[in-house]
Design an enzyme around this catalytic site. Structure first.
Site, mmCIF file in Angstrom:
data_model
loop_
_atom_site.group_PDB
_atom_site.id
_atom_site.type_symbol
_atom_site.label_atom_id
_atom_site.label_comp_id
_atom_site.label_asym_id
_atom_site.label_seq_id
_atom_site.Cartn_x
_atom_site.Cartn_y
_atom_site.Cartn_z
ATOM 1 N N ASP A 132 -48.542 -16.064 9.351
ATOM 2 C CA ASP A 132 -47.234 -16.147 10.006
ATOM 3 C C ASP A 132 -46.970 -17.592 10.447
ATOM 4 O O ASP A 132 -47.860 -18.265 10.963
ATOM 5 C CB ASP A 132 -47.176 -15.203 11.211
ATOM 6 C CG ASP A 132 -47.208 -13.739 10.784
ATOM 7 O OD1 ASP A 132 -46.938 -13.454 9.601
ATOM 8 O OD2 ASP A 132 -47.514 -12.884 11.643
ATOM 9 N N HIS A 146 -50.176 -13.450 3.402
ATOM 10 C CA HIS A 146 -49.531 -14.603 4.042
ATOM 11 C C HIS A 146 -50.102 -14.815 5.440
ATOM 12 O O HIS A 146 -50.779 -13.939 5.973
ATOM 13 C CB HIS A 146 -48.013 -14.375 4.165
ATOM 14 C CG HIS A 146 -47.668 -13.264 5.124
ATOM 15 N ND1 HIS A 146 -47.770 -11.938 4.796
ATOM 16 C CD2 HIS A 146 -47.243 -13.295 6.416
ATOM 17 C CE1 HIS A 146 -47.423 -11.197 5.831
ATOM 18 N NE2 HIS A 146 -47.096 -12.003 6.837
ATOM 19 N N ARG A 206 -43.268 3.500 5.360
ATOM 20 C CA ARG A 206 -43.919 2.995 6.573
ATOM 21 C C ARG A 206 -42.960 2.054 7.288
ATOM 22 O O ARG A 206 -42.175 1.358 6.638
ATOM 23 C CB ARG A 206 -45.177 2.240 6.172
ATOM 24 C CG ARG A 206 -45.843 1.462 7.284
ATOM 25 C CD ARG A 206 -47.109 0.781 6.762
ATOM 26 N NE ARG A 206 -47.809 0.115 7.845
ATOM 27 C CZ ARG A 206 -47.620 -1.159 8.174
ATOM 28 N NH1 ARG A 206 -46.767 -1.901 7.506
ATOM 29 N NH2 ARG A 206 -48.292 -1.688 9.184
ATOM 30 N N HIS A 253 -52.935 -11.999 6.209
ATOM 31 C CA HIS A 253 -52.772 -10.539 6.190
ATOM 32 C C HIS A 253 -51.795 -10.133 5.094
ATOM 33 O O HIS A 253 -51.049 -10.961 4.566
ATOM 34 C CB HIS A 253 -52.341 -10.020 7.574
ATOM 35 C CG HIS A 253 -51.135 -10.695 8.148
ATOM 36 N ND1 HIS A 253 -51.154 -11.979 8.644
ATOM 37 C CD2 HIS A 253 -49.859 -10.270 8.304
ATOM 38 C CE1 HIS A 253 -49.967 -12.315 9.075
ATOM 39 N NE2 HIS A 253 -49.140 -11.281 8.868
HETATM 40 O O1 LIG Z 1 -45.868 -4.530 8.579
HETATM 41 C C1 LIG Z 1 -46.901 -5.044 8.974
HETATM 42 O O2 LIG Z 1 -47.879 -4.412 9.391
HETATM 43 C C2 LIG Z 1 -47.047 -6.566 8.898
HETATM 44 C C3 LIG Z 1 -45.747 -7.309 9.010
HETATM 45 C C4 LIG Z 1 -45.940 -8.769 8.832
HETATM 46 O O3 LIG Z 1 -46.999 -9.257 8.566
HETATM 47 C C5 LIG Z 1 -44.784 -9.670 8.992
HETATM 48 O O4 LIG Z 1 -43.656 -9.193 9.193
HETATM 49 O O5 LIG Z 1 -45.001 -10.916 8.903
HETATM 50 FE FE LIG Z 2 -47.046 -11.383 8.852
#
Ligand SMILES: O=C(O)CCC(=O)C(=O)O
Ligand SMILES: [Fe+2]
Length: 192
Positions: free
Chosen positions: A74, A72, A138, A128
């Site tokens: 952001d 996705h 994690r 990402h």
């Molecule tokens: O957890 C991560 O490294 C990415 C989190 C992410 O991309 C988001 O919350 O939009």
């Molecule tokens: Fe994100």
């Protein structure tokens, strides 16, 4: 919530305030780079419109077939991300997924869709995803630097690639696309 580490004690509110200040500074630098006043985003992106998300990714034995987070971009101006030492975050670069080396001492700054639209594609919203770890859970913390829903997003240059839209309209369109198609379409929906 209170985080304790080597005698250091800091509340979630203090963390959010510090990240918020950093986000404002970064936005000011990005605005200045394109010839705008450093306070350009201050009014529209007040702390009340921004939010902090705490992510937990449970261990997944059938990783990497399962994503912790689907690919996705952001839907904000920029995101400030902190991750632990586990790893799993990947960025799409030149058509290839690149793993981001986990470093809990560092922050990752992602450009979001709104900066891409505002800068007329000079700044790129990075795609990402998160690949789950087979054995370990994690954690990450993401701060989303957003304007109010009424804020109009318009290219800062002529010959705009995208039509003008409000942040509220953008969010609604993303939610509708996810419901209808199962994924976010995002900025391509707004190309003129
Ligand atoms: O957890 C991560 O490294 C990415 C989190 C992410 O991309 C988001 O919350 O939009
Ligand atoms: Fe994100």
């Amino acid at each position: 919530m209170v985080t304790k580490r080597i005698g250091l004690s800091i509340t979630t509110k203090q963390v959010a305030t510090k990240i918020s200040n950093l986000a404002q500074k970064l936005a000011a630098i990005l605005a200045e780079q394109l010839g705008y006043k450093p306070d350009f985003f201050e009014r529209d992106c007040s702390a009340t419109n921004c939010y902090l998300r705490l992510n937990r990714y449970p261990a997944c034995p059938i990783s990497p077939e399962v994503f912790g987070l689907m690919p996705h971009t952001d839907s904000d101006f920029l995101t400030i991300l902190h991750q632990d030492q586990i790893g799993g975050l990947q960025l799409l670069k030149d058509g290839r997924w690149i793993s981001v080396k986990p470093n809990p001492e560092a922050l990752i700054i992602n450009i979001g869709d709104l900066f891409q639209a505002w800068s007329n594609n000079i700044y790129k919203s990075v795609e990402h995803r998160v690949v789950a770890n087979k054995n370990m859970e994690r954690f990450s913390t993401a701060y989303f630097f957003c304007p109010s829903y009424e804020t109009m997003i318009q290219s800062c240059f002529e010959n705009s690639v995208y039509r003008e839209f409000s942040f509220g309209e953008f969010r609604e369109q993303v939610q509708e696309d996810v419901k209808t198609h199962g994924y976010k379409i995002g900025l391509p929906r707004f190309i003129i």
